[in-house]
Design an enzyme around this catalytic site. Structure first.
Site, PDB file in Angstrom:
ATOM      1  N   GLU A 559      -1.678  -5.224  -4.326  1.00  0.00           N
ATOM      2  CA  GLU A 559      -1.587  -5.058  -2.872  1.00  0.00           C
ATOM      3  C   GLU A 559      -2.702  -4.144  -2.393  1.00  0.00           C
ATOM      4  O   GLU A 559      -2.743  -2.946  -2.731  1.00  0.00           O
ATOM      5  CB  GLU A 559      -0.234  -4.481  -2.467  1.00  0.00           C
ATOM      6  N   LYS A 691      19.887  -2.733 -12.204  1.00  0.00           N
ATOM      7  CA  LYS A 691      18.988  -3.748 -11.650  1.00  0.00           C
ATOM      8  C   LYS A 691      19.608  -4.532 -10.495  1.00  0.00           C
ATOM      9  O   LYS A 691      19.262  -5.693 -10.284  1.00  0.00           O
ATOM     10  CB  LYS A 691      18.517  -4.702 -12.754  1.00  0.00           C
ATOM     11  N   ASP A 767      10.485  -0.745 -16.971  1.00  0.00           N
ATOM     12  CA  ASP A 767      11.044  -2.053 -16.642  1.00  0.00           C
ATOM     13  C   ASP A 767      10.876  -2.283 -15.144  1.00  0.00           C
ATOM     14  O   ASP A 767      11.507  -1.598 -14.339  1.00  0.00           O
ATOM     15  CB  ASP A 767      12.526  -2.084 -17.027  1.00  0.00           C
ATOM     16  N   HIS A 866      -4.867  -3.240   7.077  1.00  0.00           N
ATOM     17  CA  HIS A 866      -4.556  -4.356   6.190  1.00  0.00           C
ATOM     18  C   HIS A 866      -5.437  -5.560   6.479  1.00  0.00           C
ATOM     19  O   HIS A 866      -5.795  -6.310   5.567  1.00  0.00           O
ATOM     20  CB  HIS A 866      -3.075  -4.735   6.321  1.00  0.00           C
TER      21      HIS A 866
END
Length: 888
Positions: A559, A691, A767, A866
């Protein structure tokens, strides 16, 4: 203490190579000049007649001395032959430099003590060659060659000196003392030989401790790539030299024996000298009378009949038979080593290893004809090529001897140009065992099965096509390809061939890299059915001023603007005096679900678990499963006759899911002993919660709970963040608090905490899926300071799930990012400190990212930045409202 001293010495020598080299050479020249000024100018045979006492020269002495010289020459030859097998011209050059300078220093010492008598040097050199030790010098060179930068060279030389220095010092001391015993024998010839041996050991030690490490550091610094500054000396087969040398440290028992023996020898020497000294004094009384009787034996000056150079040339040409033998042996071995050794090696490899000289049959991932690390665009045919397809040999000896060189970069290559190749074709394709020659056509299935099941043969005797045939016939499980092949990389390559044939586009995997990767760290740990790896750009934000320290934070992301924005936030924090962070709680959780016959029975079990006796029984069973797992508390929930037990436990520096799951199973077994009717439904009942977004993690916490704060002065808010404190506070309330509440968010009272958490997690081997719960964060801002224009900002993150050991943290690139933060591996001082420090860095980085993004929103700069940095400029130039082929 000694290790630290030698490490400091190694770092000093490696950091100042010019000073050490000049100082060593100057000292050697001073020794020669002292001998020249203090000695006389009498040269026997040229301008002085030197009568000598008749000495009986035994033929046995000549034979022994000749044999000793020949053994010394052969010994040095085999040492260099062993070094050549390492495949590095740097190792050879460094070893040769070490030998030449050591012999120069040794010869200087001998000439000095013998007062310019070169005949003694003729007898001394064989003992020097026999006692010179190239193994320690090459081990130190390996330490340096395993570095990737000049700073790492110095650090690795210091580490190598710390490992090798104490043992080498003790060995030199013991050798000198043992050889020195011969100087007390009373036999003059033996005393001279032992004196030469002691000089050899001391000269070798002197050069190893001073001149040699400085030369290694200087040579590697000068051999850097002049264009891009990359090191061109790093060798792939030295990547684990640190661990190997650490494992090969001398046995402490043998070291103690050497120390005791050396102390005993010192006592023997001292005792012998003290006893012999009075005797020598008493025997000197009659020396003047004897001197008067031997006046006729003193040398007399004569007029030289020929020039000095002619005198020495005649002396060299009139050699004895033993000198001719030694010289002929040395010349023969030198010719064999220089001109025939490489030819023999190539012919041997061409017979035993067809991969090195032919188009690759077993290794499609490393084409021999190009010798570069690139992907084959279309997958090649599975059938092996004919043996006659040979790759062109190197054009000349310089190319053949080249060991480390940068890849050529043709314009058509789409892959990075910063890759380096270690070794030529022979070095790249050389395996631990010689590769057999393979038939041009695939063999029968039964024959291939017999080969793969034969422990003395195995997969290296099969072609790729034969291996694929065995996989399709279920004789080799597809998921075991890496383990069944001689190298895991070959298993990955064969799986890619099989997968490519089933894809809509056969060349789909051509741009997915898979070579030059250590799959041994992946198999059984990180991934299965591997077909390659994804290179993700890694940026750095910082310095991040946190708790009085500075951190360079690695962030793996695709990004645009994310790293730049975080970097701006770090700058604002630094100008405000830095951030402070505290860990509020540290416990990983696992929440199994169990079932009882009735709800009332389940309530009884819940009450027992919440009692002191029940908790202690479960804790004792849980804690016995690990050195680090320590049960802290139980949170029990009940739904009908189902019981949900949330185990909270410390897990050291590991993230700890496997550790706590093991302890949970043992605790449930103990629980079943007290309540036999209890039935375990699942070791994870989503009461953890792992998660998945969950209010229990937001309220109770999971992993590390942290809070970070910083105060940004009004001037910094205006000049760096381009906004005002009032605007920031207003946007934070309206967006992060009210807006998130309107959306019904759980733990999402922030601008983009997940952005920072995921980027750091990917870079540091965590993770990525756990960024779901780890990004729970509430960002608060308020005006502060005397005028109310300063900004006080906090980020509270109750569930940061991470670790610094296990999982992806075992992979070398991820370990490098952890080393950037100083938290790689387990903490040696206090278990869990590294993981807690990493959590603090994550929380502070989130604060920096929140600060910068909220400022961009308050100032209206978000879209503009951006559009500039995170979008194709071609699309921006299209007419609004139109859809073109490029834009689509």
């Amino acid at each position: 203490m000694l290790t630290r001293l030698f490490r400091m010495h190694g770092l000093l020598v490696a950091s100042h190579p010019w000073e050490v080299i000049v100082g060593t050479v100057t000292l050697t020249i001073c020794m020669m000049s002292m001998n020249m000024f203090t000695g006389n100018d009498q040269i026997c045979g040229w301008n002085f007649d030197c009568p000598k006492t008749e000495e009986q020269i035994l033929s046995s002495d000549i034979i022994i001395l000749t044999i000793t010289r020949c053994i010394a020459i052969v010994y040095i030859y085999f040492q260099f032959q062993n070094l050549r097998q390492l495949g590095s011209k740097y190792i050879l050059g460094i070893a040769g430099l070490f030998t030449i300078f050591s012999s120069f220093v040794f010869s200087t010492v001998v000439i000095h003590f013998l007062d310019k008598e070169l005949t003694g040097l003729n007898e001394a050199l064989p003992f020097f060659l026999l006692l010179i030790d190239l193994s320690k010098a090459c081990a130190l060179a390996k330490f340096a060659l395993s570095s990737s930068s000049q700073d790492e060279v110095r650090e690795n030389i210091a580490r190598g000196m710390a490992v090798l220095g104490p043992a080498f010092t003790l060995d030199a001391l013991v050798e000198c003392l043992v050889i020195g015993v011969g100087t007390m024998s009373g036999v003059r010839q033996l005393e001279i030989m032992c004196c030469f041996g002691c000089m050899s050991v001391l000269a070798n030690y002197f050069v190893f401790m001073t001149f040699f490490p400085a030369c290694v550091s200087l040579v590697l610094e000068l051999s850097r790539d002049s264009q891009e500054g990359h090191p061109i000396w790093q060798l792939s087969h030295f990547s684990r030299v640190m661990e190997e040398e650490e494992d090969n440290k001398p046995n402490p028992v043998s070291q103690r024996v050497k120390m005791i023996m050396s102390l005993g020898l010192v006592m023997v020497h001292a005792h012998s000298r003290w006893i012999a000294e009075p005797l020598s004094i008493n025997t000197r009384v009659g020396v003047p009378q004897v001197g008067m009787e031997l006046d006729h034996l003193l040398p007399r000056r004569i007029e030289p009949e020929r020039p000095l150079w002619h005198f020495y040339l005649t002396r060299m040409l009139t050699m004895d038979i033993e000198q001719v033998i030694c010289l002929a042996l040395a010349l023969l071995l030198a010719v064999k080593y220089i001109f025939f050794e490489q030819t023999e090696m190539e012919s041997t490899l061409s017979l035993k290893n067809p991969i090195t000289m032919s188009a690759p049959a077993l290794t499609p991932w490393r084409p021999a004809e190009t010798c570069c690390r690139k992907e084959p665009c279309p997958p090649r045919a599975l059938a092996p090529p004919a043996p006659s397809a040979a790759a062109p040999a190197p054009a000349n000896k310089a190319e053949r001897d080249e060991v480390i060189r940068p890849l050529s970069s043709p314009a058509a290559e789409p892959w990075p140009k910063s890759f380096f190749v270690a070794g030529d074709e022979e070095e790249e394709h050389k395996s631990e065992t010689d590769q057999p020659s393979l038939p041009p056509m695939p063999r029968e299935l039964n024959e291939c099965v017999a080969i793969i099941n034969n422990p003395e043969l195995g997969a290296r005797f099969l072609s790729d096509a034969e291996v694929v045939r065995l996989v399709n016939s279920k004789h080799i499980p597809a998921y075991k390809l890496e383990a069944m092949m001689e190298k895991p990389e070959r298993g990955v390559a064969i799986r890619r061939q099989m997968i490519s044939a089933k894809l809509p586009s056969p060349s789909a995997l051509s741009t997915l890299p898979y070579t030059d990767y250590d799959y041994s760290k992946v198999i059984g740990t990180c991934c299965e059915n591997v077909i390659g790896y994804i290179p993700v750009p890694v940026g750095v934000a910082g310095p991040l001023h946190l708790d009085g320290k500075q951190f360079q934070v690695p962030m793996a992301t695709t990004e645009g603007c994310l790293v730049a924005s975080t970097n701006r936030g770090c700058r604002a924090i630094a100008l405000g005096g830095g951030a402070n962070c505290r860990i509020l709680a540290d416990s990983m959780t696992r929440g199994p679900v169990v079932r009882l016959p009735s709800a009332c029975h389940a309530a009884e079990v819940k009450a027992w678990l919440e009692s002191t006796d029940g908790f202690q029984a479960v804790k004792e069973a849980f804690d016995n499963t690990s050195r680090f797992a320590r049960l802290q508390k139980l949170l029990v929930g009940l739904a009908g006759r189902n019981l949900y037990i949330r185990f909270h436990s410390k897990t050291g520096d590991a993230m700890g899911m496997n550790m706590i799951s093991k302890g949970t199973e043992q605790a449930l077994s103990t629980l079943q002993q007290h309540f036999p009717e209890l039935q375990v439904i699942a070791v994870s009942g989503n009461y953890c919660t792992d998660k998945k977004p969950a209010a229990i993690n937001w309220i109770e916490g999971r992993g590390k709970s942290a809070v970070c704060e910083a105060t940004i002065p009004a001037k910094v808010v205006r000049e760096v963040l381009k906004t005002s404190t009032a605007a920031l506070v207003e946007v934070n309330i309206s967006k992060n608090l009210v807006g998130s509440a309107m959306a019904g968010s759980i733990g999402g009272f922030n601008a983009h905490a997940a952005n920072l958490v995921a980027a750091i997690y990917i870079a540091c081997g965590q993770d990525p899926a756990q960024s779901v719960g780890s990004s729970n964060c509430i960002t608060l801002m308020e005006a502060s300071g005397p005028t109310g224009e300063d900004l006080y900002i906090t980020c509270t993150m109750p569930s940061i799930e991470l670790g610094t050991v296990g999982g992806g943290t075992s992979l070398p690139p991820q370990q490098a990012c952890l080393q950037m933060l100083g938290v790689q591996g387990a903490s040696q001082d206090c278990p869990g400190d590294n993981a807690r420090q990493l959590a603090r860095v994550v929380c502070a980085t989130v604060l920096a990212g929140e600060l910068s993004l909220m400022s961009a929103l308050a100032a209206g700069h978000l879209v503009k930045s951006h559009m500039t940095h995170n979008r194709s400029k071609v699309n921006l130039q299209e007419t609004p409202g139109t859809c073109t082929k490029k834009a689509s």
